[in-house]
Design a protein around this motif. Sequence first.
Motif, PDB file in Angstrom:
ATOM      1  N   PRO A  83       0.840  -1.203   0.000  1.00 28.21           N
ATOM      2  CA  PRO A  83       0.000   0.000   0.000  1.00 28.21           C
ATOM      3  C   PRO A  83       0.872   1.250   0.000  1.00 28.21           C
ATOM      4  O   PRO A  83       2.075   1.185   0.299  1.00 28.21           O
ATOM      5  N   ILE A  84       0.292   2.387  -0.346  1.00 31.31           N
ATOM      6  CA  ILE A  84       1.049   3.638  -0.326  1.00 31.31           C
ATOM      7  C   ILE A  84       1.623   3.884   1.066  1.00 31.31           C
ATOM      8  O   ILE A  84       2.792   4.245   1.217  1.00 31.31           O
ATOM      9  N   GLU A  85       0.803   3.675   2.086  1.00 29.39           N
ATOM     10  CA  GLU A  85       1.224   3.833   3.478  1.00 29.39           C
ATOM     11  C   GLU A  85       1.326   2.455   4.117  1.00 29.39           C
ATOM     12  O   GLU A  85       0.325   1.737   4.193  1.00 29.39           O
ATOM     13  N   PRO A  86       2.507   2.031   4.568  1.00 30.64           N
ATOM     14  CA  PRO A  86       2.587   0.746   5.289  1.00 30.64           C
ATOM     15  C   PRO A  86       1.826   0.812   6.618  1.00 30.64           C
ATOM     16  O   PRO A  86       1.077   1.756   6.874  1.00 30.64           O
ATOM     17  N   LEU A  87       2.022  -0.178   7.465  1.00 31.72           N
ATOM     18  CA  LEU A  87       1.323  -0.216   8.746  1.00 31.72           C
ATOM     19  C   LEU A  87       1.746   0.949   9.631  1.00 31.72           C
ATOM     20  O   LEU A  87       2.872   1.438   9.549  1.00 31.72           O
ATOM     21  N   ALA A  88       0.836   1.372  10.487  1.00 32.84           N
ATOM     22  CA  ALA A  88       1.151   2.465  11.409  1.00 32.84           C
ATOM     23  C   ALA A  88       0.181   2.435  12.577  1.00 32.84           C
ATOM     24  O   ALA A  88      -1.003   2.151  12.406  1.00 32.84           O
ATOM     25  N   ILE A  89       0.702   2.732  13.773  1.00 32.24           N
ATOM     26  CA  ILE A  89      -0.135   2.835  14.962  1.00 32.24           C
ATOM     27  C   ILE A  89       0.470   3.861  15.908  1.00 32.24           C
ATOM     28  O   ILE A  89       1.695   3.942  16.064  1.00 32.24           O
ATOM     29  N   LEU A  90      -0.390   4.662  16.506  1.00 36.52           N
ATOM     30  CA  LEU A  90      -0.036   5.614  17.556  1.00 36.52           C
ATOM     31  C   LEU A  90      -0.934   5.308  18.747  1.00 36.52           C
ATOM     32  O   LEU A  90      -2.153   5.211  18.598  1.00 36.52           O
ATOM     33  N   ALA A  91      -0.337   5.117  19.903  1.00 42.19           N
ATOM     34  CA  ALA A  91      -1.112   4.794  21.104  1.00 42.19           C
ATOM     35  C   ALA A  91      -0.807   5.786  22.206  1.00 42.19           C
ATOM     36  O   ALA A  91       0.317   6.286  22.324  1.00 42.19           O
ATOM     37  N   ALA A  92      -1.826   6.083  23.010  1.00 45.18           N
ATOM     38  CA  ALA A  92      -1.670   7.006  24.136  1.00 45.18           C
ATOM     39  C   ALA A  92      -2.392   6.436  25.346  1.00 45.18           C
ATOM     40  O   ALA A  92      -3.461   5.820  25.205  1.00 45.18           O
ATOM     41  N   PRO A  93      -1.845   6.621  26.541  1.00 42.99           N
ATOM     42  CA  PRO A  93      -2.556   6.166  27.740  1.00 42.99           C
ATOM     43  C   PRO A  93      -3.859   6.940  27.890  1.00 42.99           C
ATOM     44  O   PRO A  93      -3.934   8.135  27.598  1.00 42.99           O
ATOM     45  N   ASP A  94      -4.888   6.249  28.331  1.00 49.26           N
ATOM     46  CA  ASP A  94      -6.204   6.866  28.472  1.00 49.26           C
ATOM     47  C   ASP A  94      -6.855   6.289  29.725  1.00 49.26           C
ATOM     48  O   ASP A  94      -7.530   5.268  29.677  1.00 49.26           O
ATOM     49  N   GLY A  95      -6.621   6.973  30.860  1.00 46.34           N
ATOM     50  CA  GLY A  95      -7.109   6.446  32.127  1.00 46.34           C
ATOM     51  C   GLY A  95      -6.443   5.123  32.428  1.00 46.34           C
ATOM     52  O   GLY A  95      -5.221   5.004  32.421  1.00 46.34           O
ATOM     53  N   LYS A  96      -7.252   4.096  32.659  1.00 46.25           N
ATOM     54  CA  LYS A  96      -6.708   2.766  32.908  1.00 46.25           C
ATOM     55  C   LYS A  96      -6.552   1.955  31.620  1.00 46.25           C
ATOM     56  O   LYS A  96      -6.182   0.788  31.664  1.00 46.25           O
ATOM     57  N   GLY A  97      -6.834   2.600  30.500  1.00 49.82           N
ATOM     58  CA  GLY A  97      -6.764   1.885  29.237  1.00 49.82           C
ATOM     59  C   GLY A  97      -5.866   2.587  28.246  1.00 49.82           C
ATOM     60  O   GLY A  97      -4.869   3.215  28.614  1.00 49.82           O
ATOM     61  N   VAL A  98      -6.229   2.497  26.992  1.00 50.61           N
ATOM     62  CA  VAL A  98      -5.380   3.034  25.940  1.00 50.61           C
ATOM     63  C   VAL A  98      -6.244   3.522  24.785  1.00 50.61           C
ATOM     64  O   VAL A  98      -7.302   2.966  24.490  1.00 50.61           O
ATOM     65  N   ARG A  99      -5.784   4.587  24.154  1.00 46.76           N
ATOM     66  CA  ARG A  99      -6.399   5.040  22.912  1.00 46.76           C
ATOM     67  C   ARG A  99      -5.392   4.832  21.793  1.00 46.76           C
ATOM     68  O   ARG A  99      -4.218   5.174  21.926  1.00 46.76           O
TER      69      ARG A  99
END
Length: 732
Positions: free
Chosen positions: A164-180
């Motif tokens: 694909p034009i853009e390969p895989l990508a992920i950005l994660a941020a802590p969100d309380g007791k979980g994650v966004r």
Amino acid sequence: MADLCDEDTLHCWFVRSPIAHGIVKGVDFVAAAAMPGVVGVWGAAELDLADIPASSGAGATQVAMSRPPLARKGVRYVGEPIAVVAATNPAAGEDAAEAVWVEFDDLPVVMTAADALAGERLLFPDAGTNVVAHSVLEHGEEMSSPPEVSVTVEVASPRLAPVPIEPLAILAAPDGKGVRAWCSHQAPHRLRNQLASLLSIPVETVRVTVPDVGGAFGMKGMLYPEYLVVAKLAMATGRRVAWIQTRREQFIGGTHGRSQHHRVTLEGDGDGRLRRARIEIVADTGAYPHNGSQIPLFTRLVAPGLYLIPRLEVTTSTVVTNRAPTGSYRGAGRPEAALAIERGMDAFARAAGRDPFEVRLLNLIQPGALPHRSPTGALYDSGDYPEALRRAMHLLDLDHWREEQTKRRIESASDLIGIGVGAFVERAGGAVASSEYAMVEVSPEAEKIVVRTGSTDSGQGHATVWRQLICELFGVEGVEVISGDTSEVAAGVGSFASRSAQVGASAAVRVGRAVLAEARQRAAEKLEASPDDLVYEAGVFRVVGSPGPETSLWELAFEEDLREEEMYSPGAQTFPYGVHAAVVEVSTETGKVDVLQIVAVDDCGKVLNPMIVAGQMQGSLAQGLGQALFEEVRYDESGQLLTSTLVDYLLPTASEVPPIIADRLEHPAPSNPLGVKGAGEAGCIGLPPAILNAVIDALAPLGVTDLQFPLRPSRVWEALNSVGRAPGVSSR
């Protein structure tokens, strides 16, 4: 995705295995951890992540073949992640990753499916086998007499890289007791559930958002080890953490597509009538049976193609090897099936001394027999297969090209003409019980209709089509489509398997109709009239023949929320089909193949937006052309990847795509309210066998009756050389 990273974002760089198979004896992080910009270095022991479950493809798990997000005791393919560096910028992470020292004990490699089946070396000793799954399907009565014609062909669908034009990508941020997480993904709700399960946190504490996606092709509908690592690091460090896959990582780590080998035996009568087919499928799922283990079953489902075959035998074996894992790639199992049966049909016709087009017409399932339950259990729903073939032959101008072919043969020209056909059927929509979520609500403040859909757009124009359908239904211009966010859309399955319009758009229209029906009922009560006496136009209800009071959708929604939602399942798959034909010119001096013309006749049911369908067809035809002529993920005998850049892995460009004559039949699908079938994968299913058959058609008089993809000039020249017909080689 990289533009979502701010200056405080940590960037991940993975330490990857340089060998295909070995025991990890030790990992030293000390030097890397002390380098500038490095926040931390972690291995499997430090992160303590759960394994990704293995699958046989049919739902049962292979516990002994589970996949650790970071290698624990050993590695099984070049590129497998062993450790991860988190740094303040990508360059610092890359430098530190190179400073991580890993000690290995090499193990013998299992590089081919044949090696895996032999079982002399095992990737998972505790499993006791390299075979992930094996199945045998038999249908119909045995032949009562020996066949007049019998032919066997070996057909390989090589490994392909989605690119694909853009390969895989992920950005994660802590969100309380979980994650966004922000992720370039085709199925955000699935990813949310996977992250919650494998990180052992409540699902309601995970939010996944999909920004603009630079192409997906099936590759972005799956779970990757890096996603779990990034999410865990965000929670552990309390910071935003990103991983932006490089092109080299994409080639090395996959997933790759195809990677199947078929042995096809067709038997029948001298007039070209099929009586029996034996199809043996061996699929290499790479080092871990995870994302790609279902694909061979998709292949089996449509293995007999569009043909009526009284006796069918299909064996399917899925094995692990020391290559990167496979997964879904545009078509996912259907291109492999079409290539095998169509290559077999041409060989059968040649053995019977019959025209390959006429043999196909003789054996195609007739329109009066539809719906038709295939021997593999597929319910072919609607269409006219012979008409698609006849139309393709007409548009191709078959007589003209046969004349040109004969002329060049008589003149002993060095550039020979070949004509080939690829008829196919594909399964669209996902599993039989597959469903999709939709909510439609009237927003009175903004005076617009809001549609929330679980079908996540990755470049297919979903918002355009959904908006078009809802505008037509409600007669208003203001329509907003929301997708790709698990906090904005309550549920969802995702976009893959050419399912979005037939399941997702159908869900939106069904819910929209329910909203309109509720609005009509409320308007009738307000206007003190029967619902049948109301006329609706452009968002306004009024009593038929009366100049009196009226009420609008917006007024009704102000008084009480006006919305409906549904998780809709059509309860059936659809089976788009088509016939693609190709004319090629083959140089006997160089082996170069030029595709002169492509004809594509397809039936994807009712067409909602002709421009989008045409775009999908053009893109998939280009990918089919690439598979036929250029593309192959190649390894050496030790498991080192030989095609790790776009210099080594060749893709078609605009200059290689020939004129395309496209036409379509339109037999609505009976299973959904829109009558639509899938349209996104046809080109890479039907065109490859058409090109292969065309090249063999050109060269068969010279003695070349077998070729495998990709049809690079060197491979074609070697085939000519093997029969003594290449330049400088005397023919005996």
